[in-house]
Design a protein around this motif. Structure first.
Motif, short mmCIF file in Angstrom:
data_model
loop_
_atom_site.label_atom_id
_atom_site.label_comp_id
_atom_site.label_asym_id
_atom_site.label_seq_id
_atom_site.Cartn_x
_atom_site.Cartn_y
_atom_site.Cartn_z
N LYS A 22 0.99 -1.31 -0.21
CA LYS A 22 -0.18 -0.18 0.00
C LYS A 22 0.81 1.08 0.01
O LYS A 22 1.09 1.96 1.09
CB LYS A 22 -0.96 0.00 1.03
N ASN A 23 1.37 1.49 -1.26
CA ASN A 23 2.16 2.82 -1.35
C ASN A 23 3.37 3.04 -0.09
O ASN A 23 3.43 4.15 0.73
CB ASN A 23 1.43 3.96 -1.38
N VAL A 60 7.06 2.71 1.35
CA VAL A 60 8.40 2.86 0.80
C VAL A 60 9.41 2.95 2.13
O VAL A 60 9.16 3.65 3.15
CB VAL A 60 8.68 4.14 0.03
N GLN A 83 -5.02 11.17 1.38
CA GLN A 83 -5.61 12.09 0.14
C GLN A 83 -7.33 12.04 0.39
O GLN A 83 -7.97 11.15 0.46
CB GLN A 83 -5.43 11.61 -1.34
N GLU A 119 -5.57 3.08 2.78
CA GLU A 119 -4.81 3.46 1.56
C GLU A 119 -4.16 4.57 1.26
O GLU A 119 -4.56 5.45 0.57
CB GLU A 119 -5.71 2.60 0.34
N LYS A 141 -1.90 7.98 0.52
CA LYS A 141 -1.05 8.27 -0.58
C LYS A 141 0.42 7.78 -0.72
O LYS A 141 1.05 7.37 -1.80
CB LYS A 141 -1.23 9.70 -1.01
N ALA A 142 0.79 8.02 0.48
CA ALA A 142 2.24 7.42 0.88
C ALA A 142 2.38 7.40 2.19
O ALA A 142 2.06 7.58 3.01
CB ALA A 142 3.20 8.70 0.16
N SER A 145 5.97 6.53 4.41
CA SER A 145 7.41 6.46 4.11
C SER A 145 7.99 6.06 5.38
O SER A 145 7.63 6.58 6.58
CB SER A 145 8.01 7.88 3.92
N GLU A 159 1.72 -2.83 7.13
CA GLU A 159 0.50 -3.20 6.40
C GLU A 159 -0.48 -3.77 7.12
O GLU A 159 -1.70 -3.71 7.29
CB GLU A 159 0.83 -4.30 5.31
#
Length: 399
Positions: free
Chosen positions: A2-3, A5, A343, A350, A352-353, A355, A378
């Motif tokens: 889910k986006n 990083v 967002q 979910e 947008k990002a 990190s 997650e």
């Protein structure tokens, strides 16, 4: 995925920086009182909505404002001349599916109960004037609030949350000093008020802690008694420092005192809000309980925002939970920072990002940590409504 990083963060860890500044505003600080009242109102409304209609309805009480009163202190006991004014402002659903909900009364009751539970000498009936001004929410945000995609609510804003782990030695010390004064020393010494502000400065391997602690005048008969109690507090804090810090610690308490003129930090009610110090939600501690200019921080107020889809609240709490779990579960992490961006109108599970930045211990590879860190993030996202439950049940502090 889910986006999410995960990356190596190259920077000097906080513990290795030459200068570190950490602050905590205690429970009785006007900004903290505003935070506490705002969160108490939100929890009370959430529980009442669940009771009446089976679901938490749209609300936000994160704009609570405190206007200081006026008091005249005196050794042996002074008096409040002008009560504190507290504006209970925000948005709340008052009518739903044919059901009327007395949101103003619920909020007022919660605010008074919070003051009674948090403050010993501040009487919500005589020392405070409450003004309830809860409006209705905007139509578009109420619509977003009620819509769902799958199990997850839709974000009510485009915003971000930030968390990190672990606390540095200075952060642990500053946080522990205020908590121990409030939970322990205050309970055995009646002259100690709830308004305790702790500022920590670490320069190299020396930590200097400056404490502003409100004394309650009715329990202090003269300046000598004040100094005796202050000395006892000094010894108590030094013991706390010995338990939580390996570095050299210097403690200074109520440094504005002028003993010769007998001008010392006295209050009638235990808070500076009685006499010139205003307060607002979100101006004090972040949701981890600290103000840390050496760390990334969100400027969002966490207290009082609805716990269902207000990402300004949920993502800050969530980021700290993910950071803590990563640090505790993954070997070789020196520091970890989590940033989550939403967002508006999209499911909160979910982002947008998301990190995750890791500062590894020497000899450890962040790439080998990535899969475990992603799994932890997650798992939280898949069970994101757990944050809501924990907030409503009072299991997570927001300031």
């Amino acid at each position: 995925m889910k986006n999410i990083v995960v990356e190596k963060l190259v920077h000097t860890p906080v513990e290795e920086q030459k200068v570190e500044i950490v602050e905590r505003k205690g429970i009785g600080h006007p900004d903290s009182i505003a935070d506490g009242i705002a969160e108490a109102m939100s929890r009370a409304l959430s529980k009442e909505y669940l009771k009446r209609v089976g679901a938490v309805l749209h609300h936000n009480t994160d704009e609570t404002q405190i206007v200081a009163g006026r008091a005249k202190t005196a050794f042996g006991g002074g008096e409040v001349i002008q009560p504190i004014y507290i504006l209970l402002v925000g948005r709340a659903t008052k009518h739903f599916d044919g059901v009327d909900i007395p949101a103003d009364r619920i909020a007022l009751k919660a605010a008074k109960e919070y003051v009674r539970s948090a403050m010993r000498y501040l009487d919500p009936e005589t020392d405070i004037v409450f003004d309830v001004r809860l409006g209705e929410g905007s139509t578009d945000l109420k619509d977003v609030f009620q819509r769902r995609e799958g199990k997850a609510p839709l974000a009510n804003d485009t915003s971000f949350g930030i968390g990190y782990a672990p606390f540095s030695e200075t952060e642990r010390l500053v946080y522990s000093i205020e908590r121990r004064i409030y939970e322990e020393f205050r309970k055995k010494e009646k002259a100690i008020g709830e308004d305790v502000k702790v500022m920590g400065l670490r320069e190299g391997d020396k930590i200097r802690v400056t404490i502003a602690c409100a004394f309650v005048d009715r329990y202090v008969n003269n300046v000598n008694e004040y100094l005796t109690i202050k000395e006892d507090l000094q010894k108590f804090v030094e013991e706390v420092a010995g338990e939580h810090a390996n570095r050299e610690v210097e403690i200074a308490i109520n440094t504005a005192d002028n003993v010769e003129k007998e001008v010392v930090y006295l209050t009638v009610t235990g808070t500076s809000a009685e006499n010139g110090d205003d307060g607002s939600v979100g101006r004090g501690n972040r949701c981890n309980g600290l103000i840390t200019p050496g760390r990334p921080m969100s400027m969002e107020a966490t207290s009082g925002k609805n716990p269902i889809n207000h990402v300004g609240k949920i993502y800050n709490l969530l980021a700290n939970q993910i950071a803590r779990d990563c640090y505790e579960a993954i070997e070789g992490i020196k520091e970890v920072y989590v940033r989550i961006l939403s967002q508006i109108g999209k499911p909160i599970d979910e982002p947008k990002a998301l990190s995750i930045q890791i500062v590894p211990e020497k000899g450890y590879d962040v790439e080998k940590m990535e899969s475990r860190a992603v799994t932890i993030a997650e798992e939280w996202l898949n069970d994101i409504t757990k944050i809501t439950d924990m907030v409503i049940n009072g299991e997570l502090s927001t300031f």
